[in-house]
Design an enzyme around this catalytic site. Structure first.
Site, PDB file in Angstrom:
ATOM      1  N   THR A  52       0.795  -1.230   0.000  1.00 25.75           N
ATOM      2  CA  THR A  52       0.000   0.000   0.000  1.00 25.75           C
ATOM      3  C   THR A  52       0.831   1.286   0.000  1.00 25.75           C
ATOM      4  O   THR A  52       0.266   2.376   0.097  1.00 25.75           O
ATOM      5  CB  THR A  52      -0.946   0.016   1.212  1.00 25.75           C
ATOM      6  N   TYR A  53       2.159   1.198  -0.093  1.00 26.05           N
ATOM      7  CA  TYR A  53       2.970   2.426  -0.217  1.00 26.05           C
ATOM      8  C   TYR A  53       2.843   2.948  -1.642  1.00 26.05           C
ATOM      9  O   TYR A  53       3.055   2.197  -2.590  1.00 26.05           O
ATOM     10  CB  TYR A  53       4.445   2.149   0.067  1.00 26.05           C
ATOM     11  N   SER A  54       2.513   4.202  -1.928  1.00 23.33           N
ATOM     12  CA  SER A  54       2.131   5.202  -0.943  1.00 23.33           C
ATOM     13  C   SER A  54       0.662   5.555  -1.197  1.00 23.33           C
ATOM     14  O   SER A  54       0.365   6.440  -1.995  1.00 23.33           O
ATOM     15  CB  SER A  54       2.986   6.447  -1.100  1.00 23.33           C
ATOM     16  N   GLY A  62       0.973   0.989  -4.228  1.00 23.72           N
ATOM     17  CA  GLY A  62       1.565   0.180  -5.287  1.00 23.72           C
ATOM     18  C   GLY A  62       2.770   0.805  -5.959  1.00 23.72           C
ATOM     19  O   GLY A  62       3.560   0.108  -6.604  1.00 23.72           O
ATOM     20  N   GLN A  63       2.944   2.134  -5.816  1.00 25.14           N
ATOM     21  CA  GLN A  63       4.041   2.805  -6.526  1.00 25.14           C
ATOM     22  C   GLN A  63       5.409   2.317  -6.074  1.00 25.14           C
ATOM     23  O   GLN A  63       6.318   2.132  -6.889  1.00 25.14           O
ATOM     24  CB  GLN A  63       3.979   4.331  -6.319  1.00 25.14           C
TER      25      GLN A  63
END
Length: 314
Positions: A52-54, A62-63
């Protein structure tokens, strides 16, 4: 650089763990690649991220995993790296979730974003406090048997749920957590030392503290009201600027000057001097910050240094 073995595993790591929450947030893809190259170039090999970042940037996250995946592919160094990611955190799409259905789907999504065939260390990131621990562990059992995950770890689980997880694993032949990622640093000691340290010793867990520099407070760069007002993290760390926090900063100043290093280096060296601590999680957005972090494993604090830090941070 001397490597340490994560307990109950065959994973060998250098004693700093890079926190990938900055990738896709305060660092773009090119900047992230540069930081990762410098981290690995200095002999380190352990990267921590989460599915879940960010999410606070785009609502879903996902990034970070995507950037790490592109970097691994472009550098061709997957076999040399230990990659940790997590499952269970909230986003704008869903709440905390460690159900079997969510874990199995999330693991596949993480593998795709990372561009790898397995995750070395897979964390329960947050507890939904609803899913039976047996269900969560059975999901991990399925992933391990499928070769998608090597080992599992825990972060933000209550001591009670951690104990329940080990009891369930023992009773049902399910995987056991091999590491703990707690909130622990010079200004946040009591929870880990009182509630978790006995469990770390009992179960033989490796420990990777997050917020090891108290979101930047222990770097010593925040000293006035204006300093806190001029950073996005100011509101979260201003609470540390009390009598205890000021005493900790004064001690860090003194010890840093004595050894000719930065305050952050001293704060990390204090953690590394703790017998239960394996590799603090660190983050950086510049080469200069990285150099400060890299100095920590080689800084040997003397008894007087450690006693002073222990005293002012009580």
């Amino acid at each position: 650089m001397k490597k340490i073995e994560i307990q109950h595993t065959d994973l060998q790591i250098a004693p700093l763990n890079f926190g990938g929450n900055v990738f896709g947030w305060t660092l773009n893809e090119q900047q992230s690649f540069e930081i990762l190259d410098q981290f690995v170039g200095a002999g380190f090999n352990f990267i921590d991220t989460a599915d879940t970042y960010s999410w606070w940037v785009n609502g879903i996250g996902g990034q970070s995993e995507e950037i790490i995946g592109k970097w691994l592919k472009s550098r061709g160094n997957r076999k040399d790296m230990v990659i940790a990611t997590k499952v269970g955190s909230e986003t704008q799409e869903h709440g905390y979730d460690i159900s079997k259905k969510h874990i199995l789907k999330s693991a596949d999504d993480s593998l795709r974003r990372l561009g790898v065939d397995h995750i070395d260390l897979y964390y329960t990131h947050f507890d939904d406090k609803l899913t039976p621990v047996e269900e969560t562990l059975s999901a991990y059992d399925e992933l391990i048997k499928a070769g998608k995950v090597r080992y599992i770890a825990a972060s933000n689980l209550s001591p009670t749920r951690l104990i329940e997880s080990f009891d369930a694993a023992e009773k049902n032949g399910l995987p056991k957590y091999v590491a703990l990622q707690p909130h622990y640093n010079l200004v946040e000691r009591s929870s880990f030392e009182t509630d978790y340290a006995p469990l770390v010793e009992k179960y033989g867990l490796s420990v990777f503290p997050y917020w090891s520099l108290a979101a930047g407070f222990l770097t010593g760069k925040y000293r006035t009201e204006a300093d806190f007002d001029n950073t996005t993290r100011g509101g979260g760390i201003k609470k540390y600027f009390d009598n205890k926090g000021k005493a900790v900063l004064k001690a860090l100043d003194s010890i840093a000057e004595k050894h000719g290093v930065q305050q952050a280096t001293v704060a990390l060296a204090w953690l590394l001097a703790k017998p239960l601590i394996t590799a603090p999680i660190v983050s950086a957005t510049s080469a200069t910050q990285l150099e400060t972090l890299f100095a920590a494993p080689t800084l040997k604090l003397d008894t007087e240094d450690i006693q002073l830090l222990n005293e002012v941070s009580k």
